[in-house]
Design a protein around this motif. Structure first.
Motif, PDB file in Angstrom:
ATOM      1  N   ASP A 504       0.806  -1.215   0.000  1.00 16.79           N
ATOM      2  CA  ASP A 504       0.000   0.000   0.000  1.00 16.79           C
ATOM      3  C   ASP A 504       0.840   1.265   0.000  1.00 16.79           C
ATOM      4  O   ASP A 504       0.467   2.272  -0.594  1.00 16.79           O
ATOM      5  N   ASP A 509      -1.244   5.449  -8.639  1.00 14.59           N
ATOM      6  CA  ASP A 509      -2.319   5.511  -9.616  1.00 14.59           C
ATOM      7  C   ASP A 509      -1.809   5.613 -11.042  1.00 14.59           C
ATOM      8  O   ASP A 509      -2.523   5.270 -11.987  1.00 14.59           O
ATOM      9  N   VAL A 856      -1.484  13.117  -5.049  1.00 16.91           N
ATOM     10  CA  VAL A 856      -2.664  12.282  -4.867  1.00 16.91           C
ATOM     11  C   VAL A 856      -3.560  12.942  -3.826  1.00 16.91           C
ATOM     12  O   VAL A 856      -3.112  13.285  -2.729  1.00 16.91           O
ATOM     13  N   PRO A 858      -6.765  12.335  -1.530  1.00 20.58           N
ATOM     14  CA  PRO A 858      -7.683  11.333  -1.002  1.00 20.58           C
ATOM     15  C   PRO A 858      -8.941  11.982  -0.402  1.00 20.58           C
ATOM     16  O   PRO A 858      -8.882  13.096   0.114  1.00 20.58           O
ATOM     17  N   GLU A 860     -13.025  10.785   1.538  1.00 17.53           N
ATOM     18  CA  GLU A 860     -13.874   9.721   2.058  1.00 17.53           C
ATOM     19  C   GLU A 860     -15.337  10.152   1.993  1.00 17.53           C
ATOM     20  O   GLU A 860     -15.670  11.316   2.247  1.00 17.53           O
ATOM     21  N   ARG A 891     -13.184   5.145   0.994  1.00 13.67           N
ATOM     22  CA  ARG A 891     -12.044   6.003   0.682  1.00 13.67           C
ATOM     23  C   ARG A 891     -11.751   5.948  -0.804  1.00 13.67           C
ATOM     24  O   ARG A 891     -11.794   4.879  -1.420  1.00 13.67           O
ATOM     25  N   HIS A 892     -11.411   7.106  -1.379  1.00  9.47           N
ATOM     26  CA  HIS A 892     -11.066   7.216  -2.796  1.00  9.47           C
ATOM     27  C   HIS A 892      -9.831   8.093  -2.934  1.00  9.47           C
ATOM     28  O   HIS A 892      -9.544   8.929  -2.070  1.00  9.47           O
ATOM     29  N   GLU A 893      -9.115   7.915  -4.036  1.00  8.61           N
ATOM     30  CA  GLU A 893      -7.947   8.736  -4.320  1.00  8.61           C
ATOM     31  C   GLU A 893      -7.976   9.182  -5.774  1.00  8.61           C
ATOM     32  O   GLU A 893      -8.320   8.387  -6.668  1.00  8.61           O
ATOM     33  N   ARG A 895      -5.595  11.302  -8.700  1.00  9.52           N
ATOM     34  CA  ARG A 895      -4.273  11.849  -9.023  1.00  9.52           C
ATOM     35  C   ARG A 895      -4.441  13.166  -9.777  1.00  9.52           C
ATOM     36  O   ARG A 895      -5.237  13.266 -10.697  1.00  9.52           O
TER      37      ARG A 895
END
Length: 925
Positions: A504, A509, A856, A858, A860, A891-893, A895
């Motif tokens: 992790d 991405d 990046v 992030p 939520e 959770r999302h990310e 770029r």
């Protein structure tokens, strides 16, 4: 080496005891009685692996012991697992490698030990791996490792065996020790909050001992038991027995090779005379192997118990400790501890007493304790072996029991010499046995003088990379591409989140956008760049150059790469200090995309006639925190080795703040506005070459943006001194002083897990310092800069868990005063109020921030729904829409590529279900 035995004047001979058969340990082809102490650590659990190893302190310990006649010390390696070995972050308890730099650091320590004729017992783990202070993640990893034979095997295959094989022939290795006091983490005896069964410990010892014996058949293996309660069948009481006999270990793990070669046992005065080796002969314990007493205080109590006499061990004077153990038939004595560890009510320091006892042993029993390295020529090297005419190469050699000549001139048996040949030259070293002049050993090395345009300027230089692979056993860091070894390589991260790949912390991405850069150490007229690709090559890439590692210029583009070896020639050489390969698109191998992989990056060219200036911001302090409305003094140090610095231009958030054309270079930032800001400085020399600093973040925040925890109220350990006055908040502060560590710890309650900003109030007595900041057992080094004798603030971004978090500030380098720790209040974001702990929407800090290329972002969401993520400049103009559509809860990310943006502050806004949250990002070129 000559020993200084001044302590012999104070010798007090040991009392008479009834001796049993004398035992020794086979080491250096000698039967030696181990006479020494515990270095244990210089930097707890971090002496090897990532970070700097303080070799000077190890040299001090080893030389002190050698001068007093000692021969051995005990060194802790992984200890807690916080720094080494390398754990997978996708599979709990899986070990992927020994850890970056682990073997090299350990070899360097062993080299120093052997130069001082000291051997080391290498202790792998300690009960501290399950002790409080570890993060929940680390505790889970360590517990799983101990309880699973399969996970233990990943440690053996990927970390232990490579370490043992690499060091199998090192003359300073006395033995490998599996655990320090593992009983402390057992359900039967333990004191750690998390525990395992003694059968787990026995199986782990059996499995690892067997692996060591197979990897290095001549290696000795032991285990550091906390007392004879776990190492003898004669001690009465529940659970007491010898857990480490051959039969016990083989029954637990099934490996016939997994037994100990000798016993290592500890003793402290809580054990009274019943468990005391100073009051019982070695054969009293009924053991069938030699016993080394590997930890004990030389007088004084332990854990609040003992006989009350700091100068004796239940009647045995401290100065007789080693001779008593020798006379009673033990195989060695290793007192606790070199690192100035005090004991007893008045803080008796053991190290001088250890040296005194070692000197006594050397005077009384030299044949049993004196290491005779014998006639050896252990090394003769040249570094580098290829140079330009007139450049320098360092010859290094080590011989023992010998007279030595270098090209016929007598030299010391261990030494170095700097040479600067103008033509290719072979140097010859001859070692002659001091006992037999006809017995000689000869080694030769050749320093090749190359044409200047044939010198690889990248070899051995500092390399950096956007990412590197850590998933599959051996870490493939950027240094592997500039080491001159065709068998090693750099590989970039390649996990795009679709499964497999790196752990992790290497999630990427866009694994096509990666780079590898090298700092040549000065400007060169680059005429040729060579890329030696592994199978995972770039189909598209650029070669970029820079004077400062910040401002990059493309000088070559490849649109149809086919791997193998690429040689890029420049008709007109390009002047640069930094060169990098910037990947754009990777080849697809077998349907799976791996990262870029380079065996070597080579750079050729002549030294430039004009060198760039250097510039560094020195005030207000790195990652400073200042109050809104303040007038901030900004300063930069700029120099030019071959000319003068014509000017320094200061920029605030990409906009020019001020220009100064004379040193000292300063500017004033008036009326600082609340929020996150970035300072940069660009220096231009008298030839017109301009260089920039990297982004220098500054946070402007009111005092009430942070919950404040005073330093004087923290839990303190080590040499921490509380002072008063001096302008500190609350009227008091704490100083991280002395040599015995120094730690401040606070318990901080957090309502919701996330990334938070810490603010540390500090004062530097004379120059910058580096210390550790730790959260729940995981720590990192933090650099504190700025003006001396002034109270400053520095921000640190950390991840905090919901509930109680332990935040620690640990002394690493030098003295420093601490005023307080501030923790970001949930409402503080610098530009807008983020949703609170119960909100359905959460926008987290971008990583990295500030950003020069990509970052990046992030976020939520508590429920599924439509989400929109926009970026605006400070005028409110929308720059980009990064997300606009449905997203599942969680959770999302995203770029964000900032390559088309100018330096400055931008706002990121997240909207969903009628809620809106905002954060800042800073773009710095």
């Amino acid at each position: 080496m000559t020993r200084s035995l001044a302590l012999l004047a104070a010798l007090v001979f040991s009392a008479s005891v009834a001796p049993s058969a004398q035992e020794t340990i086979r080491f250096n082809d000698q039967n030696l009685w181990l006479s020494g102490g515990n270095v244990a650590w210089v930097n707890f659990s971090r002496d090897i692996g990532p970070g700097a190893t303080n070799l000077a302190r190890f040299e001090e310990a080893f030389s002190d012991l050698h001068a007093s006649g000692g021969n051995s010390m005990r060194l802790w390696l992984h200890t807690t697992g916080d720094a080494t070995p390398a754990y997978s972050t996708t599979e709990v308890g899986v070990i992927t490698g020994p850890g970056e730099g682990t073997i090299a650091d350990l070899e360097a320590i062993l080299d120093l030990a052997w130069e001082n004729e000291v051997g080391l017992v290498l202790c792998l783990w300690s009960f501290d791996m399950l002790q409080s202070g570890r993060s929940a993640t680390k505790l889970a990893q360590n517990q799983a490792l101990l309880q699973s034979a399969e996970l233990t095997q990943t440690y053996i295959d990927n970390a232990l065996t490579p370490m043992v094989e690499a060091l199998a022939d090192h003359p300073a290795v006395v033995a490998w020790e599996i655990f320090n006091e593992p009983e402390g983490m057992s359900g039967q005896f333990g004191w750690t909050p998390t525990r395992v069964n003694m059968t787990d410990i026995q199986r782990f010892v059996n499995q690892t001992a067997g692996a060591i014996h197979r990897a290095a058949p001549d290696a000795l293996v032991t285990n550091g038991s906390w007392s004879f309660r776990a190492s003898s069948d004669v001690v009465p009481g529940a659970n007491n027995k010898n857990y480490y006999s051959d039969a016990e270990l083989i029954a637990a793990g099934g490996d016939a090779d997994g037994t100990l070669d000798f016993y290592s046992v500890h003793y402290y005065e809580w054990g009274g005379t019943t468990l005391s080796p100073f009051h019982h002969d070695a054969d009293h314990w009924g053991l069938d192997k030699p016993i080394v007493m590997a930890e004990f205080f030389l007088g004084g109590g332990h854990s609040g118990s003992g006989d009350g006499d700091d100068d004796a061990i239940f009647g045995v004077p401290y100065e007789d400790a080693y001779t008593t153990l020798y006379d009673r038939g033990y195989a060695g004595a290793m007192g606790w501890q070199w690192y100035n560890f005090p004991n007893g009510a008045e803080g008796v320091v053991n190290w001088p007493r250890i040296l005194e006892n070692a000197a006594t042993m050397f005077a009384l029993h030299p044949a049993d304790v004196d290491i005779d390295p014998g006639f050896q020529l252990t090394s003769f090297t040249a570094s580098p072996q290829g140079i330009e005419a007139g450049q320098e190469s360092v010859l290094s050699w080590s011989a023992s029991h010998a007279t030595v000549t270098l090209d016929g001139t007598p030299v010391d048996p261990v030494g170095t010499m700097t040479v600067a040949p103008t033509e290719t030259t072979t140097y010859t070293l001859v070692a002659t046995n001091t006992d037999d002049a006809t017995d000689t050993l000869t080694e030769a090395v050749t320093v090749t003088v190359l044409d200047p345009d044939q010198v690889n300027r990248a070899r051995g230089s500092v390399a950096t990379a956007s990412t590197y692979e850590t998933c599959c056993g051996t870490g493939r860091g950027p240094e592997a591409a500039v080491d001159g070894d065709p068998a090693t390589r750099w590989s970039s991260a390649w996990n795009d989140g679709s499964g497999g790949g790196t752990p992790d912390d290497q999630l990427d991405d866009d694994p096509d956008d990666e780079w590898l850069a090298v700092d040549l150490g000065g400007a060169f007229d680059v005429a040729r760049v060579v890329l030696d690709w592994e199978a995972a090559y770039a189909t598209q890439y650029a070669i970029e150059t820079s004077y400062d590692g910040v401002l990059w210029t493309p000088v070559f583009a490849e649109a149809a790469g086919d791997g193998g070896t690429d040689e890029i020639l420049f008709d007109t050489p390009v002047s640069a200090r930094y060169v990098r390969m910037h990947g754009i698109e990777r080849v697809t191998i077998g349907g799976t995309q791996y990262g870029y992989s380079l065996f070597e990056l080579e750079v050729y060219g002549l030294e430039s006639s004009v060198q760039p200036p250097t510039v560094e911001i020195t005030a207000p302090g790195l990652m400073a925190v200042v109050a809104p409305g303040a007038s901030v003094a900004v300063a930069a140090a700029a120099t030019d080795a071959d000319g003068t610095v014509a000017s320094v231009v200061f920029y605030l958030d990409g906009t020019e703040l001020a220009t100064d054309d004379a040193a000292p270079f300063t500017a004033t930032w008036p009326d600082a506005a609340e929020g996150a800001h970035v300072l940069t400085a660009v220096a231009t020399d008298d030839t017109g070459i301009a260089v920039s600093t990297a982004a220098y973040p500054v946070t402007v925040a009111p005092a009430d943006a942070f919950r404040r925890f005073e330093a004087e109220a923290a839990t303190r350990t080590g040499d921490v001194v509380v002072g008063t006055g001096g302008g500190a908040s609350g009227g008091a502060y704490a100083s991280l002083n002395g040599e015995n560590g120094g730690t401040l710890a606070w318990d901080v309650e957090i309502g919701r897990a996330g990334t938070y900003l810490l603010s540390v109030g500090y004062r530097l007595p004379f120059d910058e310092k580096t210390q550790y900041v730790g959260v729940n057992g995981d720590s990192t080094t933090v650099r504190f800069t700025g003006a001396a004798n002034t109270w400053l603030q520095r921000s640190v971004e950390v991840n905090l868990a919901a509930g109680t978090n332990e935040i620690r500030l640990e002394r690493f380098w030098g003295y420093m005063d601490i005023d307080y720790l501030g923790v970001e209040e949930a409402a503080f974001l610098g530009v807008a109020t983020e949703a609170g702990a119960d909100a359905a929407l959460r926008l987290l800090p971008a990583v990295p921030n500030p950003v020069s290329a990509t970052t990046v972002i992030p976020f939520e969401t508590a429920a599924s729904g439509s989400v929109r993520l926009d970026v605006f400049d400070v005028t409110g103009r929308r720059i980009a829409t990064l997300a606009d559509g449905p997203r599942a809860a969680g959770r999302h990310e995203v770029r964000f590529d900032t390559s088309g943006l100018s330096s400055g502050i931008y706002l990121v806004r997240l909207q969903s279900g009628g809620e809106s949250v905002v954060r800042q990002i800073a773009v710095a070129r």
